[in-house]
Design an enzyme around this catalytic site. Sequence first.
Site, PDB file in Angstrom:
ATOM      1  N   CYS A  45      10.602  31.612  14.375  1.00 18.92           N
ATOM      2  CA  CYS A  45      11.760  31.284  13.528  1.00 18.92           C
ATOM      3  C   CYS A  45      12.029  32.386  12.512  1.00 18.92           C
ATOM      4  O   CYS A  45      13.189  32.717  12.224  1.00 18.92           O
ATOM      5  CB  CYS A  45      11.526  29.960  12.797  1.00 18.92           C
ATOM      6  SG  CYS A  45      11.262  28.560  13.894  1.00 18.92           S
TER       7      CYS A  45
HETATM    8  C1  BEZ Z   1       7.681  29.485  15.727  1.00 16.06           C
HETATM    9  O1  BEZ Z   1       8.768  29.594  15.154  1.00 16.06           O
HETATM   10  O2  BEZ Z   1       6.931  30.428  15.848  1.00 16.06           O
HETATM   11  C2  BEZ Z   1       7.283  28.169  16.277  1.00 16.06           C
HETATM   12  C3  BEZ Z   1       7.714  26.996  15.694  1.00 16.06           C
HETATM   13  C4  BEZ Z   1       7.294  25.784  16.200  1.00 16.06           C
HETATM   14  C5  BEZ Z   1       6.460  25.766  17.304  1.00 16.06           C
HETATM   15  C6  BEZ Z   1       6.055  26.944  17.900  1.00 16.06           C
HETATM   16  C7  BEZ Z   1       6.473  28.158  17.395  1.00 16.06           C
END
Ligand code: BEZ
Length: 211
Positions: A45
């Site tokens: 994210c």
């Molecule tokens: C991420 O943004 O890295 C992420 C968020 C939730 C689950 C897995 C990865």
Amino acid sequence: MALHLGDTAPDFTQDSTEGTIHFHDWLGDGWGVLFSHPKDFTPVCTTELGEVSRLKGEFAKRNCKVIGLSVDPVSDHEAWAGDIEETQGHKLNFPLLGDADRKVANLYDMIHPNANDTLTVRSVFVIDPNRKVRLVITYPASTGRDFREILRVIDSLQLTDTHKVATPVNWKQGDDVIIVPSLSNDEAKKLFPNGWDEKKPYLRMVKQPGK
Ligand code: BEZ
């Protein structure tokens, strides 16, 4: 209920990093991209929000606003923004909805319980100036999106709306396009007076208008 292409994008009022958003008013008379991410302070994210900030000018060139969302509160978004700028080199420059009550996530069916029953998946909605949903994409949490693809789809949609052309596989700016099948040859002659390459009666290739 899931939103379908052509549906009116549901209106809502929700808090954001740029104050209270009344969604339809915020959209104004342009295009919009509403996208969710699963959670603040997560790696994928963080990269996505940096990239959307970098591309904001490209969205603006297409008369398109962008707005993000997760079910974290605005205070978390604000605390996280510094990390995005520090690690991605781009300051957060568009609103993030703090959808802690899941009002918007539920309206737009962004929580897929069999994937995760509390966090939003990576949803993307492209909304046109008539507030109709024109693109829906869902990605899993572990896969960062390619936002250049969202721009490419907006370009395609805008070409269709303005010039009655569709875009072929792997189309990119400047490539030839396809006269939409709903346009008769007589109608097409008015819009494309220089003619077209008729590979089949239903496959009429033409230079990209405006190029
Ligand atoms: C991420 O943004 O890295 C992420 C968020 C939730 C689950 C897995 C990865």
